[in-house]
Write a protein that holds these residues in place. Structure first.
Motif, PDB file in Angstrom:
ATOM      1  N   VAL A  50       6.627  48.014   6.047  1.00 50.20           N
ATOM      2  CA  VAL A  50       6.356  46.741   6.718  1.00 50.20           C
ATOM      3  C   VAL A  50       6.265  45.654   5.646  1.00 50.20           C
ATOM      4  CG1 VAL A  50       4.826  45.490   8.277  1.00 50.20           C
ATOM      5  CG2 VAL A  50       5.041  47.973   8.494  1.00 50.20           C
ATOM      6  N   PHE A  51       7.019  44.583   5.829  1.00 47.84           N
ATOM      7  CA  PHE A  51       7.034  43.499   4.845  1.00 47.84           C
ATOM      8  C   PHE A  51       5.993  42.437   5.203  1.00 47.84           C
ATOM      9  CE2 PHE A  51      11.236  45.369   4.555  1.00 47.84           C
ATOM     10  CZ  PHE A  51      11.459  45.417   3.188  1.00 47.84           C
ATOM     11  N   TRP A  52       5.224  42.052   4.213  1.00 50.81           N
ATOM     12  CA  TRP A  52       4.257  40.960   4.369  1.00 50.81           C
ATOM     13  C   TRP A  52       5.020  39.653   4.168  1.00 50.81           C
ATOM     14  CZ3 TRP A  52       0.419  38.974   0.210  1.00 50.81           C
ATOM     15  CH2 TRP A  52      -0.439  38.025   0.780  1.00 50.81           C
ATOM     16  N   ILE A  53       5.522  39.085   5.271  1.00 51.98           N
ATOM     17  CA  ILE A  53       6.399  37.928   5.148  1.00 51.98           C
ATOM     18  C   ILE A  53       5.678  36.719   4.557  1.00 51.98           C
ATOM     19  CG2 ILE A  53       6.004  37.048   7.490  1.00 51.98           C
ATOM     20  CD1 ILE A  53       9.096  36.444   7.527  1.00 51.98           C
ATOM     21  N   SER A  54       4.375  36.641   4.758  1.00 50.67           N
ATOM     22  CA  SER A  54       3.605  35.528   4.210  1.00 50.67           C
ATOM     23  C   SER A  54       3.484  35.614   2.689  1.00 50.67           C
ATOM     24  CB  SER A  54       2.201  35.511   4.828  1.00 50.67           C
ATOM     25  OG  SER A  54       2.269  35.529   6.233  1.00 50.67           O
ATOM     26  N   GLY A  55       3.788  36.786   2.135  1.00 49.14           N
ATOM     27  CA  GLY A  55       3.651  36.968   0.694  1.00 49.14           C
ATOM     28  C   GLY A  55       4.869  36.560  -0.109  1.00 49.14           C
ATOM     29  N   PHE A  56       5.923  36.122   0.559  1.00 54.31           N
ATOM     30  CA  PHE A  56       7.132  35.698  -0.153  1.00 54.31           C
ATOM     31  C   PHE A  56       7.054  34.221  -0.523  1.00 54.31           C
ATOM     32  CE2 PHE A  56       9.016  39.260   2.382  1.00 54.31           C
ATOM     33  CZ  PHE A  56       9.394  40.053   1.310  1.00 54.31           C
ATOM     34  N   PHE A  57       7.535  33.895  -1.708  1.00 56.78           N
ATOM     35  CA  PHE A  57       7.622  32.497  -2.131  1.00 56.78           C
ATOM     36  C   PHE A  57       8.610  31.746  -1.237  1.00 56.78           C
ATOM     37  CE2 PHE A  57       8.843  28.830  -4.506  1.00 56.78           C
ATOM     38  CZ  PHE A  57       7.817  28.545  -5.396  1.00 56.78           C
ATOM     39  N   PHE A  58       9.710  32.422  -0.909  1.00 60.05           N
ATOM     40  CA  PHE A  58      10.789  31.796  -0.130  1.00 60.05           C
ATOM     41  C   PHE A  58      11.223  32.769   0.963  1.00 60.05           C
ATOM     42  CE2 PHE A  58      15.418  30.288  -0.073  1.00 60.05           C
ATOM     43  CZ  PHE A  58      15.127  29.140   0.658  1.00 60.05           C
ATOM     44  N   PRO A  59      10.475  32.845   2.067  1.00 56.54           N
ATOM     45  CA  PRO A  59      10.778  33.842   3.105  1.00 56.54           C
ATOM     46  C   PRO A  59      12.154  33.697   3.736  1.00 56.54           C
ATOM     47  CG  PRO A  59       9.006  32.339   3.813  1.00 56.54           C
ATOM     48  CD  PRO A  59       9.268  32.063   2.381  1.00 56.54           C
ATOM     49  N   GLN A  60      12.718  32.480   3.734  1.00 57.69           N
ATOM     50  CA  GLN A  60      14.055  32.306   4.306  1.00 57.69           C
ATOM     51  C   GLN A  60      15.087  33.175   3.593  1.00 57.69           C
ATOM     52  OE1 GLN A  60      11.915  29.825   3.477  1.00 57.69           O
ATOM     53  NE2 GLN A  60      12.322  27.945   4.626  1.00 57.69           N
ATOM     54  N   ALA A  61      14.920  33.335   2.270  1.00 54.04           N
ATOM     55  CA  ALA A  61      15.862  34.155   1.500  1.00 54.04           C
ATOM     56  C   ALA A  61      15.752  35.619   1.906  1.00 54.04           C
ATOM     57  CB  ALA A  61      15.595  33.997   0.008  1.00 54.04           C
ATOM     58  N   PHE A  62      14.530  36.067   2.187  1.00 51.40           N
ATOM     59  CA  PHE A  62      14.340  37.443   2.639  1.00 51.40           C
ATOM     60  C   PHE A  62      15.034  37.674   3.985  1.00 51.40           C
ATOM     61  CE2 PHE A  62      11.798  40.125   5.512  1.00 51.40           C
ATOM     62  CZ  PHE A  62      12.016  41.358   4.916  1.00 51.40           C
ATOM     63  N   LEU A  63      14.909  36.715   4.890  1.00 51.26           N
ATOM     64  CA  LEU A  63      15.539  36.849   6.204  1.00 51.26           C
ATOM     65  C   LEU A  63      17.063  36.873   6.079  1.00 51.26           C
ATOM     66  CD1 LEU A  63      13.270  34.383   8.240  1.00 51.26           C
ATOM     67  CD2 LEU A  63      13.117  36.871   8.128  1.00 51.26           C
ATOM     68  N   THR A  64      17.590  35.996   5.224  1.00 49.63           N
ATOM     69  CA  THR A  64      19.038  35.979   4.999  1.00 49.63           C
ATOM     70  C   THR A  64      19.506  37.292   4.384  1.00 49.63           C
ATOM     71  OG1 THR A  64      19.001  33.575   4.670  1.00 49.63           O
ATOM     72  CG2 THR A  64      20.928  34.761   3.854  1.00 49.63           C
ATOM     73  N   GLY A  65      18.716  37.818   3.447  1.00 46.09           N
ATOM     74  CA  GLY A  65      19.059  39.092   2.822  1.00 46.09           C
ATOM     75  C   GLY A  65      19.097  40.242   3.819  1.00 46.09           C
ATOM     76  N   THR A  66      18.183  40.207   4.799  1.00 45.40           N
ATOM     77  CA  THR A  66      18.169  41.236   5.838  1.00 45.40           C
ATOM     78  C   THR A  66      19.447  41.181   6.664  1.00 45.40           C
ATOM     79  OG1 THR A  66      15.748  41.109   5.963  1.00 45.40           O
ATOM     80  CG2 THR A  66      16.886  42.132   7.822  1.00 45.40           C
ATOM     81  N   LEU A  67      19.887  39.963   6.988  1.00 48.38           N
ATOM     82  CA  LEU A  67      21.150  39.809   7.722  1.00 48.38           C
ATOM     83  C   LEU A  67      22.337  40.268   6.872  1.00 48.38           C
ATOM     84  CD1 LEU A  67      20.616  36.306   9.399  1.00 48.38           C
ATOM     85  CD2 LEU A  67      20.418  38.545  10.484  1.00 48.38           C
ATOM     86  N   GLN A  68      22.307  39.953   5.585  1.00 46.39           N
ATOM     87  CA  GLN A  68      23.402  40.344   4.699  1.00 46.39           C
ATOM     88  C   GLN A  68      23.501  41.859   4.574  1.00 46.39           C
ATOM     89  OE1 GLN A  68      22.292  38.122   1.187  1.00 46.39           O
ATOM     90  NE2 GLN A  68      23.793  36.498   1.621  1.00 46.39           N
ATOM     91  N   ASN A  69      22.354  42.524   4.479  1.00 43.58           N
ATOM     92  CA  ASN A  69      22.368  43.991   4.384  1.00 43.58           C
ATOM     93  C   ASN A  69      23.021  44.613   5.617  1.00 43.58           C
ATOM     94  OD1 ASN A  69      21.104  44.030   1.908  1.00 43.58           O
ATOM     95  ND2 ASN A  69      19.049  44.320   2.748  1.00 43.58           N
TER      96      ASN A  69
END
Length: 204
Positions: A50-69
């Motif tokens: 489970v990812f702690w989305i609030s812990g990311f400096f730039f959560p938008q990049a994490f979301l984009t990375g999930t789509l890219q994967n």
């Protein structure tokens, strides 16, 4: 610097290099340590369930990375992919495996409403309850997805309670993250009038 430390305020020199936050200095330091622990645990023990989305400096990049994967896995264009959303009844500590597609996220706070786990829909806030923890959500990448017209509230996610930001050089807002679909038996305007939103970090 000295005055900021004295009044429990994050020094401007630090804030200018850090993620958006409204927390006082003591809470800000605790939050920073938790963020570093989250990343360190990721490094030492592998990808978290489970990812702690609030812990990311730039959560938008994490979301984009999930789509890219997902796009690479299915060999399809990322432009055709968007997220489906599912609220999970299990607590984050009970989820022992990552989903086959997408990801589980935690750490969001609901303002203006609460999530009724019995009915599994948005519900009215209880008296004197400003913020409540949002249950774990699963973000599920899907190709050519059609957004539901009923049965959901398109809930905006913000990094802080300010709910305002500026466009960065990447084209993303410095505060707005994404809109997620939360199950609801009421029309959209009902929750819009209440200012319902999800927040990554509170001000205490």
């Amino acid at each position: 610097m000295g005055n900021s430390l004295y009044i429990n305020q994050v020094p401007a020199m630090w804030a200018s290099k850090a993620y958006p936050s409204l927390k006082p200095l003591a809470s800000w330091v605790n939050d920073l340590v938790e963020r570093m622990d989250f990343i360190q645990h990721w490094i030492e023990h592998g990808i978290p369930q489970v990812f702690w989305i609030s812990g990311f400096f730039f959560p938008q990049a994490f979301l984009t990375g999930t789509l890219q994967n997902y796009a690479r896995k299915e060999l399809i264009s990322i432009d055709t992919i968007s997220f489906d959303f599912k609220v999970i009844k299990d607590h984050a500590t009970e989820l022992k495996e990552r989903p086959e597609n997408g990801c589980f996220i935690r750490g969001l706070f609901l303002e203006g409403a609460r999530f009724d786990m019995d009915k599994h829909i948005l519900g009215e806030s209880r008296p004197k309850e400003l913020y409540v923890d949002m249950p774990v959500m699963q973000l599920i990448p899907m190709a050519n997805r059609q957004q539901p017209q009923t049965g959901i509230y398109e809930c905006p996610v913000y990094k802080t309670l300010t709910r305002a930001g500026t466009l960065s050089t990447t084209g993303h807002s410095t505060n707005y993250v994404v809109a997620v679909e939360v199950p609801s038996d009421k029309p959209q305007f009902h929750w819009i009038k209440r200012g319902v939103a999800l927040i990554c970090a509170l001000d205490y």
